[in-house]
Scaffold this motif. Structure first.
Motif, mmCIF file in Angstrom:
data_model
loop_
_atom_site.group_PDB
_atom_site.id
_atom_site.type_symbol
_atom_site.label_atom_id
_atom_site.label_comp_id
_atom_site.label_asym_id
_atom_site.label_seq_id
_atom_site.Cartn_x
_atom_site.Cartn_y
_atom_site.Cartn_z
ATOM 1 N N ARG A 127 28.777 8.173 -42.702
ATOM 2 C CA ARG A 127 27.447 7.684 -42.373
ATOM 3 C C ARG A 127 27.430 6.838 -41.107
ATOM 4 N NH1 ARG A 127 23.556 5.467 -47.077
ATOM 5 N NH2 ARG A 127 21.827 6.722 -46.387
ATOM 6 N N SER B 222 29.493 7.153 -38.572
ATOM 7 C CA SER B 222 30.122 7.818 -37.432
ATOM 8 C C SER B 222 29.106 8.074 -36.323
ATOM 9 C CB SER B 222 30.766 9.132 -37.867
ATOM 10 O OG SER B 222 29.777 10.016 -38.326
ATOM 11 N N ARG B 223 29.632 8.244 -35.144
ATOM 12 C CA ARG B 223 28.814 8.503 -33.963
ATOM 13 C C ARG B 223 28.076 9.830 -34.139
ATOM 14 N NH1 ARG B 223 31.427 8.334 -28.014
ATOM 15 N NH2 ARG B 223 29.478 8.185 -26.905
ATOM 16 N N ARG B 224 26.843 9.910 -33.645
ATOM 17 C CA ARG B 224 26.025 11.113 -33.778
ATOM 18 C C ARG B 224 26.033 11.919 -32.486
ATOM 19 N NH1 ARG B 224 25.857 12.242 -38.849
ATOM 20 N NH2 ARG B 224 26.242 10.256 -39.813
ATOM 21 N N CYS B 225 25.768 13.199 -32.626
ATOM 22 C CA CYS B 225 25.721 14.125 -31.494
ATOM 23 C C CYS B 225 24.583 13.716 -30.561
ATOM 24 C CB CYS B 225 25.509 15.540 -32.024
ATOM 25 S SG CYS B 225 25.333 16.784 -30.747
ATOM 26 N N CYS C 243 20.009 15.614 -32.454
ATOM 27 C CA CYS C 243 20.837 16.226 -33.492
ATOM 28 C C CYS C 243 21.414 15.121 -34.376
ATOM 29 C CB CYS C 243 21.958 17.030 -32.833
ATOM 30 S SG CYS C 243 23.102 17.772 -33.998
ATOM 31 N N GLN C 244 21.403 15.329 -35.657
ATOM 32 C CA GLN C 244 21.872 14.322 -36.603
ATOM 33 C C GLN C 244 23.301 14.563 -37.082
ATOM 34 O OE1 GLN C 244 20.101 11.493 -37.550
ATOM 35 N NE2 GLN C 244 18.889 12.200 -35.814
ATOM 36 N N ALA C 245 23.938 15.627 -36.601
ATOM 37 C CA ALA C 245 25.299 15.932 -37.020
ATOM 38 C C ALA C 245 26.282 14.935 -36.416
ATOM 39 C CB ALA C 245 25.663 17.351 -36.594
ATOM 40 N N PRO C 246 27.362 14.632 -37.101
ATOM 41 C CA PRO C 246 28.346 13.709 -36.537
ATOM 42 C C PRO C 246 29.088 14.355 -35.374
ATOM 43 C CG PRO C 246 29.105 14.559 -38.641
ATOM 44 C CD PRO C 246 27.710 15.054 -38.453
ATOM 45 N N CYS D 97 28.579 17.409 -31.377
ATOM 46 C CA CYS D 97 29.043 17.927 -32.664
ATOM 47 C C CYS D 97 29.682 19.297 -32.442
ATOM 48 C CB CYS D 97 27.876 18.037 -33.642
ATOM 49 S SG CYS D 97 26.649 19.279 -33.198
#
Length: 80
Positions: free
Chosen positions: A2, A4-7, A17-20, A28
């Motif tokens: 949760r 972690s840095r986001r794309c 983008c919400q992916a790590p 990402c």
């Protein structure tokens, strides 16, 4: 996960983008952070015109230099 840095990429909607992001990268795995993603070096499949090849960029630079030199020469001729 949760925290972690986001794309940093944008989705088709325009929202971020919400992916790590992949560790050590800003994107990402779906937006170019994965190993081996992207076109290979020297890929000619995506070349639509030769406008942005190294050769054409160098040729345009030579033309710009010639134009500058020509203008300088014309200024010298007009002064004398």
């Amino acid at each position: 996960m949760r925290g972690s840095r986001r794309c940093g990429a944008r989705t088709r909607k325009g929202s971020p983008c919400q992916a790590p992001a992949v560790s050590g990268k800003k994107r990402c795995r779906m937006h170019g952070g994965a190993t081996g993603s992207g076109a290979p070096k020297g890929n000619m499949n995506a070349l639509k015109s030769s406008m942005f090849t190294k050769e054409m960029k160098a040729e345009r630079a030579r033309f710009r230099e010639m134009i500058v030199e020509s203008k300088e020469l014309l200024m010298k001729v007009e002064r004398s």
